[in-house]
Design a protein around this motif. Structure first.
Motif, mmCIF file in Angstrom:
data_model
loop_
_atom_site.group_PDB
_atom_site.id
_atom_site.type_symbol
_atom_site.label_atom_id
_atom_site.label_comp_id
_atom_site.label_asym_id
_atom_site.label_seq_id
_atom_site.Cartn_x
_atom_site.Cartn_y
_atom_site.Cartn_z
ATOM 1 N N PRO A 168 6.151 56.798 -25.145
ATOM 2 C CA PRO A 168 5.300 56.658 -23.956
ATOM 3 C C PRO A 168 4.097 55.751 -24.216
ATOM 4 N N TYR A 169 4.172 54.940 -25.248
ATOM 5 C CA TYR A 169 3.135 54.003 -25.664
ATOM 6 C C TYR A 169 3.804 52.926 -26.500
ATOM 7 N N THR A 170 3.038 51.905 -26.884
ATOM 8 C CA THR A 170 3.552 50.811 -27.720
ATOM 9 C C THR A 170 3.077 50.981 -29.153
ATOM 10 N N VAL A 171 3.998 50.845 -30.110
ATOM 11 C CA VAL A 171 3.653 50.848 -31.522
ATOM 12 C C VAL A 171 3.573 49.399 -31.986
ATOM 13 N N ALA A 172 2.394 48.961 -32.409
ATOM 14 C CA ALA A 172 2.188 47.585 -32.845
ATOM 15 C C ALA A 172 2.590 47.415 -34.308
ATOM 16 N N ARG A 173 2.609 46.165 -34.741
ATOM 17 C CA ARG A 173 2.832 45.869 -36.157
ATOM 18 C C ARG A 173 1.532 45.971 -36.948
ATOM 19 N N ASN A 174 0.424 45.607 -36.302
ATOM 20 C CA ASN A 174 -0.888 45.657 -36.939
ATOM 21 C C ASN A 174 -1.902 46.215 -35.945
ATOM 22 N N GLU A 175 -2.935 46.873 -36.471
ATOM 23 C CA GLU A 175 -3.972 47.396 -35.595
ATOM 24 C C GLU A 175 -4.610 46.283 -34.773
ATOM 25 N N ASP B 51 -3.321 43.937 -33.289
ATOM 26 C CA ASP B 51 -2.547 43.589 -32.095
ATOM 27 C C ASP B 51 -3.080 44.263 -30.837
ATOM 28 N N TYR B 52 -3.810 45.355 -31.006
ATOM 29 C CA TYR B 52 -4.384 46.039 -29.841
ATOM 30 C C TYR B 52 -5.674 45.377 -29.373
ATOM 31 N N GLY B 53 -6.194 44.458 -30.178
ATOM 32 C CA GLY B 53 -7.382 43.713 -29.785
ATOM 33 C C GLY B 53 -8.564 44.609 -29.511
ATOM 34 N N ALA B 54 -9.264 44.329 -28.423
ATOM 35 C CA ALA B 54 -10.463 45.088 -28.057
ATOM 36 C C ALA B 54 -10.146 46.517 -27.645
ATOM 37 N N LEU B 55 -8.867 46.831 -27.445
ATOM 38 C CA LEU B 55 -8.481 48.179 -27.023
ATOM 39 C C LEU B 55 -8.103 49.073 -28.197
ATOM 40 N N LEU B 56 -8.408 48.646 -29.410
ATOM 41 C CA LEU B 56 -8.140 49.480 -30.577
ATOM 42 C C LEU B 56 -9.208 50.551 -30.753
ATOM 43 N N ASP B 57 -10.457 50.140 -30.782
ATOM 44 C CA ASP B 57 -11.557 51.028 -31.145
ATOM 45 C C ASP B 57 -12.398 51.420 -29.938
ATOM 46 N N PRO B 58 -12.972 52.621 -29.975
ATOM 47 C CA PRO B 58 -13.952 52.988 -28.946
ATOM 48 C C PRO B 58 -15.197 52.119 -29.080
ATOM 49 N N ASP C 11 -1.958 48.461 -23.196
ATOM 50 C CA ASP C 11 -0.709 48.796 -23.882
ATOM 51 C C ASP C 11 0.373 47.741 -23.630
ATOM 52 N N TYR C 12 1.555 48.117 -23.153
ATOM 53 C CA TYR C 12 2.652 47.163 -23.078
ATOM 54 C C TYR C 12 2.342 46.020 -22.120
ATOM 55 N N PHE D 232 7.048 50.034 -25.697
ATOM 56 C CA PHE D 232 6.964 51.126 -24.736
ATOM 57 C C PHE D 232 8.359 51.395 -24.155
ATOM 58 N N GLY D 233 8.738 52.662 -24.109
ATOM 59 C CA GLY D 233 10.038 53.037 -23.547
ATOM 60 C C GLY D 233 11.185 53.004 -24.524
ATOM 61 N N PHE D 234 10.909 52.652 -25.800
ATOM 62 C CA PHE D 234 11.982 52.523 -26.792
ATOM 63 C C PHE D 234 12.333 53.868 -27.407
ATOM 64 N N GLY D 235 13.616 54.049 -27.702
ATOM 65 C CA GLY D 235 14.080 55.230 -28.405
ATOM 66 C C GLY D 235 15.580 55.161 -28.598
ATOM 67 N N LEU D 236 16.049 55.555 -29.782
ATOM 68 C CA LEU D 236 17.477 55.503 -30.111
ATOM 69 C C LEU D 236 18.142 56.847 -29.855
ATOM 70 N N THR D 237 19.447 56.814 -29.725
ATOM 71 C CA THR D 237 20.260 58.024 -29.662
ATOM 72 C C THR D 237 21.354 57.899 -30.714
ATOM 73 N N TYR D 238 22.285 58.849 -30.715
ATOM 74 C CA TYR D 238 23.418 58.784 -31.648
ATOM 75 C C TYR D 238 24.633 58.092 -31.027
ATOM 76 N N THR D 239 24.393 57.383 -29.919
ATOM 77 C CA THR D 239 25.482 56.632 -29.293
ATOM 78 C C THR D 239 24.909 55.325 -28.768
ATOM 79 N N THR D 240 25.700 54.583 -28.006
ATOM 80 C CA THR D 240 25.268 53.326 -27.410
ATOM 81 C C THR D 240 25.541 53.345 -25.907
ATOM 82 N N PHE D 241 24.752 52.568 -25.178
ATOM 83 C CA PHE D 241 24.892 52.528 -23.723
ATOM 84 C C PHE D 241 24.982 51.090 -23.238
ATOM 85 N N GLU D 242 25.609 50.940 -22.093
ATOM 86 C CA GLU D 242 25.711 49.633 -21.452
ATOM 87 C C GLU D 242 25.284 49.763 -19.999
ATOM 88 N N PHE D 243 24.436 48.832 -19.553
ATOM 89 C CA PHE D 243 23.949 48.832 -18.172
ATOM 90 C C PHE D 243 24.693 47.777 -17.364
#
Length: 801
Positions: A606-613, A615-622, A644-645, A659-670
């Motif tokens: 439900p959020y984005t995981v960056a490669r480096n802190e 990458d969040y720019g001014a939105l990293l720190d309070p 975020d994304y 954001f929205g990424f997640g794996l399962t134990y199978t594959t899907f096609e849209f």
């Protein structure tokens, strides 16, 4: 006398010049950095389905004395009650008062209750029905304990703008659409049990640093941080999920500590009178966060209706006197009382066939008290399933998971074992007060105090992390830790277990015959303090050390928000990684279901995981106080709607996990994307419907649909979250923004068909000049469907002709 002096000064202040509630803003420049006055406070009208509750409340309040009305507006200390806040009853009219109690993962500070999945965990499930069931079960426990108001869920502020925000885990997501949909389900679930749902914190409560006035080292007052925002961003991002909660019927809103455009949130007339009560047609009451009231007459006139934990500092007898001397119109006090009682009636707390139980919250759990077991056996499947679905699998090399009858497993990491509670007795879970038991003082400083708070350690080494810290935490009867649950499975399978939860950084600690090495770390967070970082050296070193000795290292992170993994994610010996979030009391049981393949993972980030802190720019720190605003910290929301994304898309930054990424134990096609305007839908540029709670009624009209198909192309039954993103053809809009999601269970070689309903508001932009939501008629909207914000194989167009 001190309180009376404040009344006198505020009543004479030029700041409190009167303006109509219709005195609107016509450009963003005027709104940015200052908060225009909007008076008088709109009175409750019984809009929409509030008619009966309003009529009953009017009749009730008409029988009250001036002092009784005042008593409804302010909390009082009650030594016989363990409630977080109390409102006096009026026995002669059959009103027993109100008990307000904290909620995030269950009823706080009591015994015989459950710990449910946290807000961020529910958000990671992307499951509407499960979110309703969670709230329904929690609502039943609040009612059983005699709590009439649950102080969240839902939490939709903070939304999660600041990556290191200490309370992001209490909310569902950084995305306003996902957050709003799940907030609405939570309101319906809680209030269907006859409990008032308090949606919080209104609004722009996006960091813990300087959230309340503090005293610096020179004994000088530093005011709370000011969240400075433009009108469009306020509507399109931060107000969005609140509108969903209001439309679902939330009967209570909690105002926030921070200043909003330099006016304190609980006395901000534009926010409370203008946005909430006028534009959104709010019929319930506004309650202060604990200690968030900063003035007497000012807050009353600006739209505050109830003060917690005590009304005595500014209101109480002072409010009664202010009404008598004309500083506060009596109609305003009457409206406060009417709104409070309307919420009580709206949630059917007066129902004679379903009487409210007595208070079952003991003030001291170590002393003899009446035991009220609030747990309903029917909630057990909800607790477990909620814990399961919030786990997000982000790496699974060569189908490492699920485990297949391992002969020998080695377990490592401080997060694997049950918590070490250093304080004896029931209900004294250190997580409910702060980050660590030896670190409670720093959190209490930030939570209750106005002094300088010391920093706290980034690692919770007391054991597994199932809840966050602060007012959103609670104390379950049991905790299923990963080690305990894996041990039970090992007994069934005859698996040999080795473990080292203390010296895992020592070389040679891994058994050579290990089928897999399971490493457990966490990323803790608590109310009152923002997180010091999005990773920590200790935990990263633990993972890399085990991976150096074990070619099949599986990492589980119990994280209260974003957790960076780039120190080791590409290590070939790290074969599987799970973001476990905060699962509640069934944490270990849920994890075993996933590790051993009895259930396929189905959570999505439900959020984005960056490669480096960075990458969040001014939105990293309070943002803290800096010259020339040393005593009046200013936090300018210059990024607008791009957090975020949206920010990663706008800047072209490649995330580690989107954001929205997640794996399962199978594959899907849209496949089979189609979009169309609903026949007969009203396509006027602006809404024309009457205002009900949440805004214009026709903002929720479905005007278009998008359909697609999802096929399971693997060999394992699993749930997929089909996600719809829309590109709105208007200047300044995000590249794409979430506007629909459906979670469907699909069996191998089977196809599920999904339909996304697009409401008028989903396709509208906020027109600052018109002060209304506007459709872009005749323009071409882009629609995208897929499994995440970056994996969108289906692309199409939609024109509102």
């Amino acid at each position: 006398m001190a309180g009376m002096k404040v009344f006198s000064l505020l009543a004479a202040s030029s700041f409190l010049r009167y303006a109509s509630a219709q005195d609107v803003i016509r450009n963003d420049t005027f709104f940015y950095g200052q908060s225009p006055p909007v008076y008088p406070s709109p009175e409750i009208e019984g809009l929409g389905d509030w008619g009966d509750a309003y009529a009953k409340a009017q009749a009730f309040v008409a029988q009250l004395t001036l002092e009784e009305k005042t008593n409804l507006t302010g909390g009082f200390a009650n030594a016989s009650s363990g409630c977080g806040g109390n409102i006096r009853g009026i026995p002669r009219l059959g009103f027993n008062g109100l008990c307000l109690q904290d909620a995030g993962q269950g009823v706080r500070a009591t015994d015989f209750v459950n710990a449910y999945a946290s807000g961020i965990h529910a958000g990671a499930s992307w499951n509407k029905n499960l979110t309703f069931d969670r709230a329904y079960a929690m609502g039943g426990e609040f009612r059983a304990k005699g709590a009439s108001i649950a102080l969240g869920p839902p939490v939709v502020g903070p939304l999660g703008r600041i990556a290191r925000g200490g309370r992001n885990w209490e909310g569902f997501s950084v995305d306003p659409y996902l957050s709003g949909i799940l907030a609405a389900e939570s309101v319906r679930g809680i209030q269907s049990r006859g409990v008032i749902s308090c949606t919080k914190h209104f609004i722009l409560n996006e960091q813990e640093l300087n959230r309340i006035p503090t005293i610096n080292a020179e004994n000088e007052t530093v005011e709370a941080s000011s969240s400075n925002i433009d009108d469009r961003t306020m509507h399109e991002l931060y107000m969005w999920p609140f509108a969903d909660a209001l439309h679902a019927g939330t009967a209570s809103i909690m105002c926030s500590y921070e200043r909003i455009n330099n006016s304190y949130g609980c006395q901000n007339s534009k926010a409370l009178n203008g946005l909430l009560k006028d534009e959104l047609g709010y019929q319930g009451f506004v309650v202060s966060d604990w200690g968030a009231q900063e003035s007497g007459v000012g807050s009353a006139l600006a739209g505050l209706d109830m003060v917690m934990p005590s009304g005595l500092q500014f209101w109480g007898g002072n409010l009664t006197q202010a009404v008598r001397n004309g500083s506060v119109p009596e109609d305003r006090l009457t409206d406060m009382a009417t709104r409070i009682m309307a919420a009580w009636y709206y949630t059917n707390q007066d129902a004679p066939d379903h009487p409210y139980p007595g208070i079952g919250l003991a003030p001291n759990l170590l002393l003899p008290h009446r035991i009220v077991d609030a747990r309903d056996p029917s909630a057990r499947p909800v607790i477990l399933q909620g814990a399961i679905e919030g786990h997000v699998l982000v790496k699974n090399t060569n189908n490492t998971l699920p485990l297949r009858s391992p002969k020998l497993l080695s377990l490592y990491g401080y997060d694997a074992k049950s918590p070490d509670f250093n304080t004896p007795g029931p209900g004294f879970n250190p997580w409910s007060f702060g980050l660590q038991s030896h670190n409670v003082n720093s959190v209490i400083c930030g939570f209750f105090g106005r002094g300088v708070c010391p920093p706290f350690a980034p690692i919770a080494q007391n054991g597994t992390f199932i809840v966050g810290g602060g007012s959103g935490a609670n104390n379950p009867v049991y905790i299923s830790a990963p080690y305990n649950a894996i041990q039970e499975q090992a007994i069934q399978d005859g698996t040999q277990l080795y473990w080292d939860f203390v010296n895992a950084n020592a070389n040679g600690s891994v058994h050579a015959e290990s089928d897999a090495c399971l490493v457990f770390i966490n990323a803790a967070a608590s109310e009152g303090v923002d997180r010091p970082s999005l990773r920590d050296d200790f935990s990263d070193a633990l993972v890399t050390n085990i991976a150096a000795q074990c070619s099949n290292t599986i990492v589980t992170i119990h994280n209260a928000g974003i957790r960076l993994v780039d120190q080791w994610i590409e290590n070939p010996n790290v074969t599987a990684v799970i973001f476990g979030h905060l699962p509640g009391q069934d944490s270990g049981r849920a994890l075993v279901e996933l590790l051993y393949g009895r259930t396929s993972p189905s959570g999505k980030l439900p959020y984005t995981v960056a490669r480096n802190e960075s990458d969040y720019g001014a939105l990293l720190d309070p943002v803290g106080p800096v010259p020339p605003y040393t005593y009046f910290p200013q936090d300018d929301f210059r990024e607008g709607v791009n957090i975020d994304y949206r920010a990663f898309d706008a800047a072209g930054i490649e995330p580690r996990f989107e954001f929205g990424f997640g794996l399962t134990y199978t594959t899907f096609e849209f496949a089979n994307l189609a979009s169309s305007v609903v026949s007969g839908a009203s396509l006027s540029a602006y809404p024309t419907g009457p205002v009900i709670q949440g805004g214009n009624a026709d903002l929720w009209d479905v005007i278009a649909t998008v359909t697609a198909s999802v096929t399971n192309t693997g060999n394992v039954a699993a749930a997929e979250v089909a996600q719809l993103y829309v590109g709105i053809p208007s200047a300044g809009q995000p590249v794409r923004q979430l506007r629909g999601f459906e979670k469907v269970l699909v069996h191998p070689n089977q196809t599920a068909h999904v339909e996304f309903e697009l409401r008028r508001r989903d396709l509208s932009v906020w027109d600052v000049v018109a002060q209304q939501w506007r459709l872009e008629l005749g323009a071409e909207y882009h629609v995208y469907v897929g499994s995440s914000s970056r994996d969108l194989p289906l692309v199409g167009n939609l024109t509102l002709a």
